[in-house]
Design a protein around this motif. Structure first.
Motif, short mmCIF file in Angstrom:
data_model
loop_
_atom_site.label_atom_id
_atom_site.label_comp_id
_atom_site.label_asym_id
_atom_site.label_seq_id
_atom_site.Cartn_x
_atom_site.Cartn_y
_atom_site.Cartn_z
N VAL A 85 0.92 -1.08 -0.21
CA VAL A 85 0.02 -0.10 -0.07
C VAL A 85 0.97 1.16 0.12
O VAL A 85 1.80 1.31 0.97
CB VAL A 85 -1.03 -0.09 1.18
N THR A 86 0.69 2.07 -1.04
CA THR A 86 1.43 3.21 -1.32
C THR A 86 0.83 4.52 -0.60
O THR A 86 -0.26 4.69 -0.91
CB THR A 86 2.11 3.43 -2.73
N ALA A 87 1.40 5.27 0.33
CA ALA A 87 0.94 6.40 0.93
C ALA A 87 1.04 7.64 -0.05
O ALA A 87 1.89 7.35 -0.80
CB ALA A 87 1.71 6.61 2.41
N PRO A 88 0.05 8.32 0.12
CA PRO A 88 0.19 9.71 -0.72
C PRO A 88 1.62 10.42 -0.51
O PRO A 88 2.08 10.44 0.38
CB PRO A 88 -1.10 10.38 -0.49
N THR A 89 1.72 11.18 -1.59
CA THR A 89 2.93 12.09 -1.41
C THR A 89 2.85 13.12 -0.38
O THR A 89 1.86 13.87 -0.06
CB THR A 89 3.13 13.08 -2.74
N GLU A 107 0.05 3.48 8.65
CA GLU A 107 -1.37 2.89 8.46
C GLU A 107 -1.61 2.20 7.12
O GLU A 107 -1.92 1.01 7.16
CB GLU A 107 -2.50 4.01 8.22
N ALA A 108 -0.55 2.72 6.17
CA ALA A 108 -0.41 1.77 4.80
C ALA A 108 0.12 0.48 5.15
O ALA A 108 -0.26 -0.33 4.56
CB ALA A 108 0.58 2.59 3.83
N GLN A 109 1.09 0.34 6.04
CA GLN A 109 1.96 -0.83 6.40
C GLN A 109 0.73 -1.62 7.20
O GLN A 109 0.77 -2.97 6.87
CB GLN A 109 3.00 -0.65 7.45
N ARG A 110 -0.13 -1.15 7.82
CA ARG A 110 -1.00 -1.98 8.57
C ARG A 110 -2.18 -2.39 7.40
O ARG A 110 -2.61 -3.84 7.54
CB ARG A 110 -1.74 -1.25 9.78
N LEU A 111 -2.34 -1.71 6.54
CA LEU A 111 -3.45 -2.35 5.60
C LEU A 111 -2.78 -3.28 4.89
O LEU A 111 -3.54 -4.34 4.53
CB LEU A 111 -3.81 -1.02 5.08
N LEU A 133 -3.35 0.53 -3.91
CA LEU A 133 -2.83 -0.96 -3.33
C LEU A 133 -2.35 -1.71 -4.57
O LEU A 133 -2.74 -1.47 -5.83
CB LEU A 133 -4.24 -1.61 -3.11
N ALA A 134 -1.40 -2.49 -4.31
CA ALA A 134 -0.58 -3.17 -5.51
C ALA A 134 -0.33 -4.60 -4.83
O ALA A 134 0.01 -4.84 -3.66
CB ALA A 134 0.80 -2.59 -5.99
N ILE A 135 -0.54 -5.56 -5.75
CA ILE A 135 0.19 -7.07 -5.07
C ILE A 135 1.27 -7.50 -6.14
O ILE A 135 0.83 -7.60 -7.43
CB ILE A 135 -1.11 -7.94 -5.21
#
Length: 692
Positions: free
Chosen positions: A226-230, A239-243, A263-265
């Motif tokens: 999960v990439t957080a915004p700039t 939060e991105a890590q938790r998601l 989100l990316a897999i």
């Protein structure tokens, strides 16, 4: 003169206070006995090695195991066969009733084959005394993991074993043991497992299993990110890590992301070692180490049928070697350890009594009998569908036995008409119970078994009898070619004439001139009857009885020859008529059909002709022998089927029977074969006499 050495100076292997400590040339601690037992116990559960062991053991267990009398006394052979639960080679056609005592050979063999797994397999023998005889009632397995010490003599042979290494444990002496060992070298009585060479591939394979399982768990579904915004704050990154970490696979799985989050897999990028290819390679190495490469043929990218057959042939040779190794160990034992058979014989009859041996046949090497193969063999004339062949096929394919009252559906050629008999001659024979007679001489070429003592005493020479008959038959068949060619010409002319006249019914009246054939057959029968009479007189002379051979019954033999020649002519004419009728189509030229029929007759198998001419010559031999017996003093008259190559049940029953008198013997064998033989004219039984 130099004296021969009677004592050994050296020894077989490392010797330490009488205790064998293991194979000192083995460098891997887990493979040095007794640790090797635990290692091989783990290895045997590997799927590939389980298949290798089954490929070795199951064909050997399915093979035919028997007791070979090897010239020993019947009493000895019977006791060994009874105690081991094995049939006797050449004597027991069907298995006997179930036994309440003794060894189960099938179960013992299964456990003895553990010597392939662990390198050795040990049993303790137990007997009981019944009717003054030592009877083997148990071979108790002493599994490898229960053996704590192997005690040796200085010459490297086993003195005893201990199942508990504690000093107070009771050792089991070597004379109570049966020991199977695979590829023993020196004093290495733990042998060498067929899985020894697979240890390296097996060890690496299980490591590859773990690596492959880990790789699938780790990378099989990709890595979520999960990439957080700039310009995201540390809290947003967390939060991105938790998601990403909380994502799971499932029918209802999903994710909701705040604005600006992505989100990316991601799957694995680049290349990685192919664990499955490595596992496949290691499996192949384990198969090849045991010569079981044929197990991998279905998994190879290419190959050939010839290569597969080569693998199979090599593998079957290895199976036969292993089976022979087991049979030899059970018969004769190992150095310093008596075999099961030899010890059983020694306990009951002493060391000087010859012992039979255990043999094994058909270890996976028997070719499959198919309907197509049988059809080709029968059509080519290589074999004939006689009762023995039918019984074998029914047994091989587990078909029910033939109902003796059921009509046959197989087309048969017309046999000669039998003489009417008001009473089966076998009923006139003296049906006295008899024990199996000892063998007197080695079987000669052309005979189906060894001579009995009575046959040997009579002076009968089966090889000479058979040779005289065979030479007469071969010469007669050569001379018969002119008769056959003349007959084919006569039939061709009659068929062409009938078709030219458009008279198909004339095919029913095809006839042949059989006079020359009858004369030729009569001459052959008379000559052989004279030879046979001389042989019978020689048998009498060997027993001190002088008999002058009487004149040959030319008139009687000529009558038989006339009947057989006529029947052969009728048979050939019938075959020609049937073929001509089949080939006669609208517009077919008579000359073309006649020529085709002649070619058809020339291509027929000579099996029926051989049978009929051979039967005539057998009757000539019987005529000569019985003529001498009528002139000689009264004697004991016995039957012999030693020359019968495919002996049916009735012939086996009559073999060796004594008749009440010469009339009863002649009623059973006067036509040259046993009157109740299921093979009919092919029977080669005869009668011999004992004056002493």
């Amino acid at each position: 003169m130099a004296s021969a050495p009677t004592r050994e100076i050296g020894h077989l292997d490392t010797y330490y206070a009488g205790l064998w400590l293991g194979d000192w040339l083995e460098q891997i601690p887990d493979l040095i006995w007794p640790n090797s037992v635990q290692t091989y116990a783990r290895m045997r559960h590997d799927p590939q090695l389980t298949g290798v062991l089954a490929a070795y053991t199951l064909p050997i267990r399915r093979a035919t195991w028997m007791i070979d009398p090897a010239g020993c006394r019947d009493e000895v052979v019977q006791l060994v066969a009874d105690d081991l639960g094995l049939p006797i080679l050449g004597a027991d056609v069907e298995p006997g009733p179930a036994r309440r005592r003794g060894v189960s050979w099938a179960d013992h063999l299964r456990l003895a084959l553990l010597s392939l797994t662990y390198g050795f397999s040990v049993f303790e023998r137990r007997y009981e005394i019944r009717n003054g005889l030592a009877r083997l009632i148990n071979l108790g397995e002493r599994l490898p993991h229960t053996i704590g010490a192997i005690n040796l003599h200085r010459d490297g042979t086993i003195r005893s074993i201990q199942q508990d290494i504690a000093p107070a444990s009771n050792p089991i002496p070597a004379d109570r043991l049966a020991w199977y060992v695979h590829e023993r070298e020196g004093a290495n009585w733990a042998g060498r497992s067929i899985m020894r060479a697979s240890y390296g591939p097996w060890l690496l394979k299980h490591e590859m299993w773990r690596v492959n399982a880990t790789a699938i768990r780790r990378f099989g579904m990709g890595v979520p990110s999960v990439t957080a915004p700039t310009g995201a704050t540390p809290a947003q990154v967390a939060e991105a890590q938790r998601l990403a970490s909380s994502m799971r696979v499932g029918d209802q799985a999903g994710v909701g992301l705040p604005a600006g989050f992505q989100l990316a897999i991601t799957g694995m990028t680049g290349s990685a070692p192919d664990a499955m290819a490595m596992i496949h390679y290691l499996d192949q190495q384990m198969s090849r180490s045991a010569l079981a490469g044929l197990m991998d043929l279905g998994d190879t990218s290419n190959g050939s049928r010839a290569l597969g057959q080569s693998f199979l042939d090599l593998f079957l040779l290895s199976l036969q070697s292993v089976a022979d190794e087991i049979a030899d160990a059970a018969t004769s034992g190992q150095p310093g350890i008596d075999g099961i058979v030899t010890q059983l014989v020694d306990y009951n009859w002493g060391d000087d009594e010859p012992a039979p041996k255990i043999v094994v046949q058909d270890v996976g090497a028997r070719p499959e009998v198919t309907a197509e193969a049988l059809d080709l063999l029968i059509r080519s004339g290589a074999i004939d569908p006689d009762p023995e062949l039918e019984a074998y096929v029914r047994k091989t394919w587990k078909l029910p036995e033939r109902d003796p009252d059921a009509p046959t559906s197989r087309p048969t050629t017309p046999p000669p008409a039998p003489d009417p008999a008001p009473e089966p001659p076998a009923a006139r024979a003296r049906r006295r119970p008899r024990a199996r007679q000892p063998r007197a001489a080695t079987a000669e070429e052309g005979t189906r078994r060894q001579l009995t003592l009575d046959e040997d005493t009579s002076g009968m020479d089966p090889a000479a009898i058979q040779q005289a008959w065979q030479e007469a038959l071969d010469e007669l068949l050569v001379d018969w070619q002119d008769i056959a060619e003349t007959w084919r010409g006569q039939l061709g002319e009659q068929i062409e004439q009938a078709l030219d006249d458009e008279d198909l019914e004339a095919l029913c009246a095809l006839s042949l001139d059989w006079a020359a054939a009858a004369a030729l057959l009569t001459a052959a029968m008379v000559a052989l009857a004279g030879t046979s009479a001389d042989q019978m007189a020689a048998e009498a002379a060997s027993q001190g009885v002088t008999v002058e051979p009487p004149p040959v019954d030319e008139e009687g033999l000529g009558a038989v020859a006339t009947v057989i020649a006529t029947l052969l002519a009728v048979w050939l004419a019938g075959a020609a008529a049937r073929e001509a009728l089949r080939l006669t189509t609208p517009g077919a030229a008579a000359a073309t059909v006649a020529a085709a029929v002649v070619a058809f007759l020339a291509g027929l198998s000579d099996r029926f002709l051989r049978d009929q001419l051979g039967a005539a010559l057998s009757q000539a031999q019987a005529s000569g022998r019985f003529a001498v017996l009528h002139e000689a003093p009264d004697a004991r008259y016995l039957s012999s089927e030693v020359l019968d190559p495919n002996t049916c049940g009735p012939c086996r029953d009559i073999d060796g029977q004594e008749f009440d008198d010469l009339a009863a013997a002649e009623a059973a064998y006067g036509t040259g074969s046993y009157i109740d033989c299921q093979g009919g004219v092919r029977c080669r039984g005869t009668v011999y006499a004992l004056w002493t």
